[in-house]
Design a protein around this motif. Structure first.
Motif, short mmCIF file in Angstrom:
data_model
loop_
_atom_site.label_atom_id
_atom_site.label_comp_id
_atom_site.label_asym_id
_atom_site.label_seq_id
_atom_site.Cartn_x
_atom_site.Cartn_y
_atom_site.Cartn_z
N GLU A 1 -11.70 82.33 -8.81
CA GLU A 1 -11.05 83.17 -9.80
C GLU A 1 -10.41 84.34 -9.07
O GLU A 1 -11.06 85.03 -8.29
CB GLU A 1 -12.06 83.68 -10.82
CG GLU A 1 -11.43 84.39 -11.97
CD GLU A 1 -12.45 84.74 -13.04
OE1 GLU A 1 -12.41 85.88 -13.51
OE2 GLU A 1 -13.27 83.87 -13.37
N PHE A 2 -9.12 84.55 -9.30
CA PHE A 2 -8.39 85.60 -8.62
C PHE A 2 -8.12 86.73 -9.60
O PHE A 2 -7.83 86.51 -10.76
CB PHE A 2 -7.06 85.07 -8.09
CG PHE A 2 -7.24 83.97 -7.07
CD1 PHE A 2 -7.61 84.27 -5.78
CD2 PHE A 2 -7.05 82.65 -7.42
CE1 PHE A 2 -7.77 83.27 -4.84
CE2 PHE A 2 -7.21 81.64 -6.49
CZ PHE A 2 -7.57 81.96 -5.20
N SER A 3 -8.22 87.94 -9.10
CA SER A 3 -7.90 89.09 -9.93
C SER A 3 -6.81 89.90 -9.24
O SER A 3 -6.86 90.16 -8.05
CB SER A 3 -9.13 89.96 -10.16
OG SER A 3 -9.60 90.47 -8.93
N ILE A 4 -5.81 90.28 -10.00
CA ILE A 4 -4.72 91.09 -9.48
C ILE A 4 -5.13 92.55 -9.62
O ILE A 4 -5.38 93.03 -10.72
CB ILE A 4 -3.43 90.81 -10.26
CG1 ILE A 4 -3.02 89.35 -10.07
CG2 ILE A 4 -2.31 91.75 -9.80
CD1 ILE A 4 -1.85 88.92 -10.92
N ILE A 5 -5.24 93.25 -8.49
CA ILE A 5 -5.71 94.63 -8.53
C ILE A 5 -4.56 95.63 -8.50
O ILE A 5 -4.75 96.79 -8.79
CB ILE A 5 -6.69 94.93 -7.38
CG1 ILE A 5 -6.03 94.65 -6.03
CG2 ILE A 5 -7.96 94.12 -7.54
CD1 ILE A 5 -6.85 95.14 -4.86
#
Length: 183
Positions: free
Chosen positions: A123-127
């Motif tokens: 799961e990728f999160s855009i910070i």
């Protein structure tokens, strides 16, 4: 043109602000049109960091320096910006009086090399989300801009290609060009 001086983890005194404005004024005389210049002054772990961004017509100059004294950090970062201006103007003059060489075909990567397999389990999160304006430019101009910013890649709009392209610095010192194609 406005000079915006911000402080992070520090209060910017009027003397420091005047010093920054005086130093940056020398750099801006080199250009006909300059946007709003941003100078960010920070203090982290006892280091005084000065970061300056100068948006001139068609290019973006950015530099950062860190020392134990804010005034010396400002001096060093302005020197870096001045070197970038000199480098940019020298390359423009060379290009004006000499024909610019085309990028060799062997530096353009094959279509299959750019693909990176993505795992569906992670799961990728855009910070951080960043937007910017793109000026139409050739790959050679994009490489010049990338080198001025000291980045490893640069996204630009190529009017000859008719879309967004990416130039990047390869490990062997050459440059690559990515031109996406829709299927």
């Amino acid at each position: 043109m406005a000079i915006i001086v911000k402080g992070r983890n520090t209060v910017v005194s009027p003397a420091v602000k005047a010093y920054v404005e005086k130093k940056i004024d020398k750099v801006t005389r080199q250009f006909k049109a300059v946007g709003d210049i941003t100078a960010v002054l920070k203090v982290e772990n006892g280091n005084h960091i000065a970061e300056i961004t100068v948006p001139a017509k068609g290019i973006l100059l950015r530099a950062q320096e860190s020392t134990k004294d804010m005034y010396s950090s400002i001096d060093l970062v302005v020197e870096k910006i001045e070197r970038q201006v000199h480098k940019y103007k020298t390359k423009l003059m060379k290009r004006k009086y000499n024909n610019f060489r085309e990028v060799p075909a062997e530096t353009v990567p094959a279509a299959g090399q750019a693909a990176v397999p993505a795992e569906a389990e992670e799961e990728f999160s855009i910070i951080r989300n960043k937007s910017f304006t793109m000026n139409p430019m050739t790959p050679e101009e994009a490489i010049l801009q990338m080198n001025l910013l000291n980045h490893d890649f640069f996204v630009f709009y190529d009017p000859d290609f008719g879309g967004v392209s990416v130039v990047y610095r390869r490990k062997d010192g050459n440059y690559g060009l990515l031109e996406p194609k829709m299927e």
